[in-house]
Structures are given as C-alpha cells and as structure tokens.
Write an enzyme that holds these catalytic residues in place. Structure first.
Site, PDB file in Angstrom:
ATOM      1  N   CYS A  90       0.864  -1.394  -0.137  1.00 39.73           N
ATOM      2  CA  CYS A  90       0.050   0.022  -0.207  1.00 39.73           C
ATOM      3  C   CYS A  90       0.875   1.408   0.093  1.00 39.73           C
ATOM      4  CB  CYS A  90      -0.838   0.109   1.196  1.00 39.73           C
ATOM      5  SG  CYS A  90      -2.188  -1.492   1.043  1.00 39.73           S
ATOM      6  N   HIS A 138      -3.357   6.909   2.352  1.00 39.52           N
ATOM      7  CA  HIS A 138      -3.887   5.765   1.848  1.00 39.52           C
ATOM      8  C   HIS A 138      -5.002   5.472   2.558  1.00 39.52           C
ATOM      9  CE1 HIS A 138      -3.772   1.664   0.754  1.00 39.52           C
ATOM     10  NE2 HIS A 138      -3.727   1.027   2.045  1.00 39.52           N
ATOM     11  N   ASN A 192     -10.115  -0.287  -0.537  1.00 42.51           N
ATOM     12  CA  ASN A 192      -8.711  -0.483  -0.503  1.00 42.51           C
ATOM     13  C   ASN A 192      -7.938  -0.837  -1.857  1.00 42.51           C
ATOM     14  OD1 ASN A 192      -6.015  -0.365  -0.094  1.00 42.51           O
ATOM     15  ND2 ASN A 192      -5.944  -1.549   1.790  1.00 42.51           N
TER      16      ASN A 192
HETATM   17  O1  UT7 Z   1      -4.075  -1.412   3.396  1.00 42.74           O
HETATM   18  C1  UT7 Z   1      -3.007  -1.708   4.357  1.00 42.74           C
HETATM   19  C2  UT7 Z   1      -3.358  -2.411   5.643  1.00 42.74           C
HETATM   20  N1  UT7 Z   1      -4.562  -2.735   5.981  1.00 42.74           N
HETATM   21  C3  UT7 Z   1      -5.187  -2.334   6.927  1.00 42.74           C
HETATM   22  O2  UT7 Z   1      -4.821  -1.053   7.216  1.00 42.74           O
HETATM   23  C4  UT7 Z   1      -6.527  -3.039   7.506  1.00 42.74           C
HETATM   24  C5  UT7 Z   1      -6.359  -2.891   8.938  1.00 42.74           C
HETATM   25  N2  UT7 Z   1      -7.393  -3.670   9.713  1.00 42.74           N
HETATM   26  C6  UT7 Z   1      -8.557  -3.097   9.785  1.00 42.74           C
HETATM   27  O3  UT7 Z   1      -8.952  -2.190   8.885  1.00 42.74           O
HETATM   28  C7  UT7 Z   1      -9.578  -3.838  10.628  1.00 42.74           C
HETATM   29  O4  UT7 Z   1      -8.916  -4.434  11.532  1.00 42.74           O
HETATM   30  C8  UT7 Z   1     -10.799  -4.473  10.091  1.00 42.74           C
HETATM   31  C9  UT7 Z   1     -11.499  -3.883   9.265  1.00 42.74           C
HETATM   32  C10 UT7 Z   1     -10.234  -5.628   9.011  1.00 42.74           C
HETATM   33  C11 UT7 Z   1     -11.398  -5.321  10.954  1.00 42.74           C
HETATM   34  O5  UT7 Z   1     -12.050  -4.295  11.916  1.00 42.74           O
HETATM   35  P1  UT7 Z   1     -12.135  -4.348  13.560  1.00 42.74           P
HETATM   36  O6  UT7 Z   1     -12.710  -3.491  13.973  1.00 42.74           O
HETATM   37  O7  UT7 Z   1     -10.553  -4.709  13.863  1.00 42.74           O
HETATM   38  O8  UT7 Z   1     -12.758  -5.633  13.736  1.00 42.74           O
HETATM   39  P2  UT7 Z   1     -12.234  -7.191  14.472  1.00 42.74           P
HETATM   40  O9  UT7 Z   1     -11.565  -8.055  13.561  1.00 42.74           O
HETATM   41  O10 UT7 Z   1     -11.822  -6.956  15.822  1.00 42.74           O
HETATM   42  O11 UT7 Z   1     -13.567  -8.106  14.532  1.00 42.74           O
HETATM   43  C12 UT7 Z   1     -14.553  -7.591  15.342  1.00 42.74           C
HETATM   44  C13 UT7 Z   1     -15.671  -8.568  15.070  1.00 42.74           C
HETATM   45  C14 UT7 Z   1     -15.500 -10.002  15.207  1.00 42.74           C
HETATM   46  O12 UT7 Z   1     -16.424 -10.668  15.973  1.00 42.74           O
HETATM   47  P3  UT7 Z   1     -16.331 -11.060  17.458  1.00 42.74           P
HETATM   48  O13 UT7 Z   1     -15.207 -11.752  17.571  1.00 42.74           O
HETATM   49  O14 UT7 Z   1     -16.288  -9.811  18.207  1.00 42.74           O
HETATM   50  O15 UT7 Z   1     -17.439 -11.797  17.751  1.00 42.74           O
HETATM   51  C15 UT7 Z   1     -15.376 -10.398  13.837  1.00 42.74           C
HETATM   52  O16 UT7 Z   1     -15.456 -11.973  13.743  1.00 42.74           O
HETATM   53  O17 UT7 Z   1     -16.284  -8.432  13.920  1.00 42.74           O
HETATM   54  C16 UT7 Z   1     -16.262  -9.702  13.050  1.00 42.74           C
HETATM   55  N3  UT7 Z   1     -16.347  -9.421  11.866  1.00 42.74           N
HETATM   56  C17 UT7 Z   1     -17.296  -9.181  10.759  1.00 42.74           C
HETATM   57  N4  UT7 Z   1     -18.392  -9.122  11.013  1.00 42.74           N
HETATM   58  C18 UT7 Z   1     -19.018  -8.778  10.045  1.00 42.74           C
HETATM   59  C19 UT7 Z   1     -14.698  -9.457  11.023  1.00 42.74           C
HETATM   60  N5  UT7 Z   1     -15.230  -9.139   9.884  1.00 42.74           N
HETATM   61  C20 UT7 Z   1     -16.522  -8.973   9.614  1.00 42.74           C
HETATM   62  C21 UT7 Z   1     -17.531  -8.830   8.636  1.00 42.74           C
HETATM   63  N6  UT7 Z   1     -18.682  -8.476   8.933  1.00 42.74           N
HETATM   64  N7  UT7 Z   1     -16.971  -8.473   7.476  1.00 42.74           N
END
Ligand code: UT7
Length: 339
Positions: A124, A265, A295
């Site tokens: 990225c 980004h 992204n």
């Molecule tokens: O481009 C370069 C780098 N990449 C990035 O910068 C991405 C960096 N990371 C992120 O943007 C975020 O961490 C994500 C968008 C990937 C995830 O968001 P988050 O707020 O960190 O969510 P999480 O991974 O902590 O998950 C929270 C909950 C989980 O459920 P439980 O364990 O709380 O029951 C996940 O299983 O949300 C769940 N979850 C989803 N729910 C609905 C994860 N993905 C999804 C989804 N839809 N697509």
C-alpha cells in the site's frame, strides 16, 4: 590503455506532478452483494471501514490494463504522446505475472517507445515509494518525463469466503506524470520512508514466490490469498503514519495547521481519522474516497488525488501531505507543493 570517461552528471532540478490520471473498472461489488457471499452486513462494513462499494475487473482484465488506462488518461490531460516518456514506474503487488514486469506490458500497451522502467513492490506504500524514485530521476536532471503508476487488481488475490479481508479491497489504478519544476515552483519537498520486516507475516500472500512455489497443496490451503491480522495492522498503521508524518512536518518547520490537504492511503476510514486526530488535522482537510473504491492498495493515493482534483479541493499552491502504510511493513510520508 584507459580511455577518458566523463560522468553524465546533470544539474539538480526540482520535480513536480503535472497531471493525474485514474481508472477503475466499471463493475461494482457493493456491500449488499457481499451480504450474499459471506456473513456480513452493510452496517458493519460502513461503520468499521467506511467502504460502500468496490470496483472489480472482469475475467481477463489485468493490472497492466488498469495501469495503461490510467496512464492514457494522464497523457491525454497533459496533451503529450506516450513516446515522450523517459520512464514508467509501476507500483503493484498484483503484477500480471511474476515476470516480465508490468511496466513492460504498460510500455507496450500505451506505445511508450524508448522508455525504460520497472515494477516496485511496497504494497500500500508502493505509490509513495515509486513517486520518490521517479522524483529522483527528474531531480538528477537525467529525465524530464516520468510516469508513476499505482495499480492493483486485489480481487485476483482475495478469498471471497473470508469476510475479514474480502470486504476491504477493490481494483483500481492511478497515474501521475513527474516533470521538472520551473521558475519559482517548489513541487516535491521532502519524504520519510521506513520498512519494518517484523510485520512481514501480519499482512501477506504466503505462496507463489520462491519460498512456497505453487503446488496443489498451496492452492488447497489458500496460500495464494491475502492473509491479514487486521487488529494488529490497524494499530501499527495509525501509530506509524502519524509518527512519520509528524517527523516530516517538524523537520520542515511545519505543523498540521500549515497543511492545506492531507491525502492518506485509503485502507479504513477509522485508520484515516485516527491518524489525522493524532496529527491534529481537521476532517475538512482530509481526502477520503474509500467509500467509492475500497482499498486499491497502490492505487489509493493517486485515485484520491484524482477525486480531490475533480471536487476542486486540490489547487495550485497548496501544501499537501501524503501518508501510506502497508504490508511489509512499509510506511511512507511525503510533503509537496501542488503546482
Ligand atoms: O492497506 C494496508 C493495511 N490494511 C489495513 O490497514 C487494514 C487494517 N485493519 C482493519 O481495517 C480492521 O482491523 C478490520 C476492518 C479488518 C477489522 O475491523 P475491527 O474493528 O478490527 O474488527 P475485528 O477484527 O476486531 O472484529 C470484530 C468482530 C469480530 O467478531 P467477534 O469476535 O467480536 O464476535 C469479527 O469476527 O467483527 C467480526 N467481523 C465481521 N463481522 C461482520 C470481522 N469481519 C466482519 C465482517 N462482517 N466483514
């Protein structure tokens, strides 16, 4: 007997961006479409990422096609022929093939006869890294027209059964032309880049390279897809983008108040807003178009520049701050005056 050699050293000049081209494929994948593919919902995606839709290629369309379209758009706006280009740099993690370089395929597609070039892999942050390499080619005085392209077809390496990654990325490309600044123009001012391999397996595609060449097993175990520890990447992204941007502003005697436009980004709207908050950058100075494209990896910053130009928000004389974070880890921050 030794011959007399004269080093080909040129006077140093400044580099500036003279035009911006963009291309995103027309097919859309909306959050509603994704609701039918994985267990997710529009509200979760919008609240957690800011993404509403992504543009995806059709089968048979590759990164070089998007890159060439963005480059053609850029050339048309500048009113010059591809044959006038000295070099083509393509930042991508989704090259058409392992080799030849996508830059070669773009060169042929746009007819940039006589140009040289290469691909650059910094995920990225790839566009920012290529922008600096291109600027150095101009600043050395060796070249006067360098096309810098950020392009990715992320849909080619996504697992559309993994809701934690497939909702995030889209396909797209942006291209800028670098040329020498003239008279009192400033152009590219300064940059700070950093790589940190301790994050290598936090965001990566495990197979397909020399470590794990493609086998039936690497395919069966989904090693040719993006793998990401989202939470860990999120935290480092915010901290490091803010840290490098702060240091860059500081060493140029500036504060966030002196920046007219912040073009980061586009990985996650929450990452952008948290980074901006640390920098003390008000929301009205930030360009955010992640809702439209998701992204697009190396494509995000030139696409966001294009959006800002279309909206009339990016104007001559503005002090602009760019920041990126990506797999590697790779981090970059760039300061420039828009000419
Ligand atoms: O481009 C370069 C780098 N990449 C990035 O910068 C991405 C960096 N990371 C992120 O943007 C975020 O961490 C994500 C968008 C990937 C995830 O968001 P988050 O707020 O960190 O969510 P999480 O991974 O902590 O998950 C929270 C909950 C989980 O459920 P439980 O364990 O709380 O029951 C996940 O299983 O949300 C769940 N979850 C989803 N729910 C609905 C994860 N993905 C999804 C989804 N839809 N697509």
């Amino acid at each position: 007997m030794s011959v007399t050699l004269t080093p080909r050293i040129h006077a140093r000049v400044a580099a500036k961006i003279t035009c911006v081209g963009a291309y995103a494929p027309p097919r859309l994948l909306t959050n509603a479409d994704l609701e039918k593919m994985v267990t997710t919902n529009d509200q979760w995606i919008v609240e957690r990422t800011g993404i509403r839709q992504r543009h995806l290629v059709d089968a048979g369309v590759a990164t070089s096609d998007l890159a060439a379209a963005a480059a053609r758009d850029c050339l048309a706006q500048r009113g010059i022929q591809a044959s006038e280009l000295d070099a083509i740099l393509v930042a991508t993690v989704t090259p058409d093939m392992m080799f030849p370089a996508t830059a070669c395929l773009v060169q042929e597609k746009i007819g940039a006869v006589g140009a040289w070039g290469f691909d650059l892999s910094a995920a990225c942050s790839g566009f920012l890294y290529a922008l600096q390499v291109g600027a150095k080619l101009i600043e050395s005085g060796v070249h006067s027209k360098v096309m810098v392209i950020g392009a990715d077809v992320m849909s080619s390496i996504l697992d559309y059964t993994d809701r934690s990654t497939c909702i995030l990325f889209g396909d797209g490309a942006g291209a800028v032309l670098l040329e020498p600044a003239v008279a009192d123009e400033v152009g590219m001012v300064d940059f700070i880049h950093e790589i940190d391999g301790t994050g290598a397996t936090s965001l990566y595609m495990p197979a397909g390279g020399s470590l794990h060449p493609a086998t039936a097993e690497t395919v069966a175990t989904k090693m040719h897809f993006v793998h990401q520890e989202g939470g860990a990447v999120f935290k480092v992204a915010v901290r490091k983008m803010a840290e490098l941007s702060e240091a860059l502003l500081q060493r140029n005697g500036l504060t966030a108040a002196d920046v007219d436009l912040f073009i980061p980004h586009q990985a996650n709207k929450r990452i952008i807003l948290a980074t901006a908050e640390r920098l003390g950058m008000p929301e009205e100075k930030i360009v955010i178009n992640i809702g439209e494209y998701g992204n697009t990896t190396a494509g995000t910053i030139p696409l966001a520049m294009h959006t800002a130009l279309q909206e009339g928000r990016l104007k001559k004389g503005m002090t602009v701050l760019l920041a990126a974070f990506g797999g590697g880890y790779t981090i970059g921050s760039t300061l420039l005056r828009w000419e």
